[in-house]
Motif scaffolding. Structure first.
Motif, PDB file in Angstrom:
ATOM      1  N   ILE A 256       0.851  -1.186   0.000  1.00 40.01           N
ATOM      2  CA  ILE A 256       0.000   0.000   0.000  1.00 40.01           C
ATOM      3  C   ILE A 256       0.890   1.239   0.000  1.00 40.01           C
ATOM      4  CG2 ILE A 256      -1.814   1.274   1.200  1.00 40.01           C
ATOM      5  CD1 ILE A 256      -2.584  -1.372   2.560  1.00 40.01           C
ATOM      6  N   ALA A 257       0.583   2.161  -0.895  1.00 45.19           N
ATOM      7  CA  ALA A 257       1.301   3.440  -0.944  1.00 45.19           C
ATOM      8  C   ALA A 257       0.297   4.518  -1.340  1.00 45.19           C
ATOM      9  CB  ALA A 257       2.446   3.393  -1.944  1.00 45.19           C
ATOM     10  N   GLY A 258       0.521   5.701  -0.877  1.00 47.10           N
ATOM     11  CA  GLY A 258      -0.375   6.806  -1.206  1.00 47.10           C
ATOM     12  C   GLY A 258       0.410   8.042  -1.603  1.00 47.10           C
ATOM     13  N   GLU A 259      -0.294   9.012  -2.094  1.00 44.62           N
ATOM     14  CA  GLU A 259       0.288  10.297  -2.454  1.00 44.62           C
ATOM     15  C   GLU A 259      -0.628  11.387  -1.912  1.00 44.62           C
ATOM     16  OE1 GLU A 259       1.233  10.783  -6.622  1.00 44.62           O
ATOM     17  OE2 GLU A 259       1.170   8.624  -6.851  1.00 44.62           O
ATOM     18  N   LEU A 260      -0.045  12.316  -1.175  1.00 42.38           N
ATOM     19  CA  LEU A 260      -0.812  13.452  -0.677  1.00 42.38           C
ATOM     20  C   LEU A 260      -0.400  14.702  -1.447  1.00 42.38           C
ATOM     21  CD1 LEU A 260      -0.771  12.884   3.172  1.00 42.38           C
ATOM     22  CD2 LEU A 260      -2.630  12.481   1.577  1.00 42.38           C
ATOM     23  N   PRO A 261      -1.354  15.461  -1.947  1.00 39.05           N
ATOM     24  CA  PRO A 261      -1.012  16.663  -2.704  1.00 39.05           C
ATOM     25  C   PRO A 261      -0.562  17.794  -1.791  1.00 39.05           C
ATOM     26  CG  PRO A 261      -3.370  16.456  -2.544  1.00 39.05           C
ATOM     27  CD  PRO A 261      -2.786  15.219  -1.904  1.00 39.05           C
TER      28      PRO A 261
END
Length: 170
Positions: free
Chosen positions: A52-57
């Motif tokens: 699981i990986a995410g990106e926050l703007p």
């Protein structure tokens, strides 16, 4: 200047320089990656867990368009201008193992929803006074009129996308 004052000044300047140097790369990138570390859980349970990986703007405010003077109005348009903010919607990348449910060629299922650009404008306000500009036919005095108030609607623009895939490997 005393040596303690010089030392304090050097420490402050060094701290400010370090803060600016650290903030500059984060501001240059549109998103900040957020990995979810599951390695310890994977080893303790002795099983394969999803990746699981995410990106926050990183939202970046823009420069508002200033008031515009219009002929025939006493107060300029856009008294309270709309503030543009660009950023993005958060992204997500999930890859989960499959125990060959779909056949021998499929070992994982994944969802990839990259961060997408987002452009917004905050609400604004426009209004006009209850008087007209000076009227030469009325000895230079303004005429009364109904006041005008308007709300500039907020704007939200984005295009999102996602991919769902199944394939070999994790």
């Amino acid at each position: 200047m005393k040596s303690t004052t010089r030392g304090t000044l050097v420490a402050v300047v060094t701290g400010v320089a370090a803060a600016v140097a650290c903030a500059a790369p984060a501001a240059a990138v549109g998103t900040v990656p957020v990995p979810v570390p599951l390695d310890g859980v994977e080893k303790s349970l002795n099983m394969e867990l999803p990746r699981i990986a995410g990106e926050l703007p990183v939202p970046m405010p823009g420069a508002p368009e200033g008031p515009r003077y219009v002929e025939g109005r006493l107060i300029p348009e856009r008294v309270l201008p709309q503030l543009p903010v660009t950023g993005g919607l958060p992204g997500l990348d999930v890859r989960s193992p499959l125990p060959h449910l779909l056949g021998d060629d499929f070992d994982h299922v994944g969802v990839d929803a990259p961060a997408s650009d987002l452009r917004t404008l905050a609400p604004g306000l426009t209004l006009d006074a209850p008087l007209t500009p000076p009227n030469p036919d009325n000895f230079g005095l303004p005429d009364p009129k109904l006041p005008q108030v308007g709300l500039l609607a907020p704007v939200l623009q984005t295009v999102t996308g996602a991919d769902v895939a199944a394939g070999p490997g994790l």
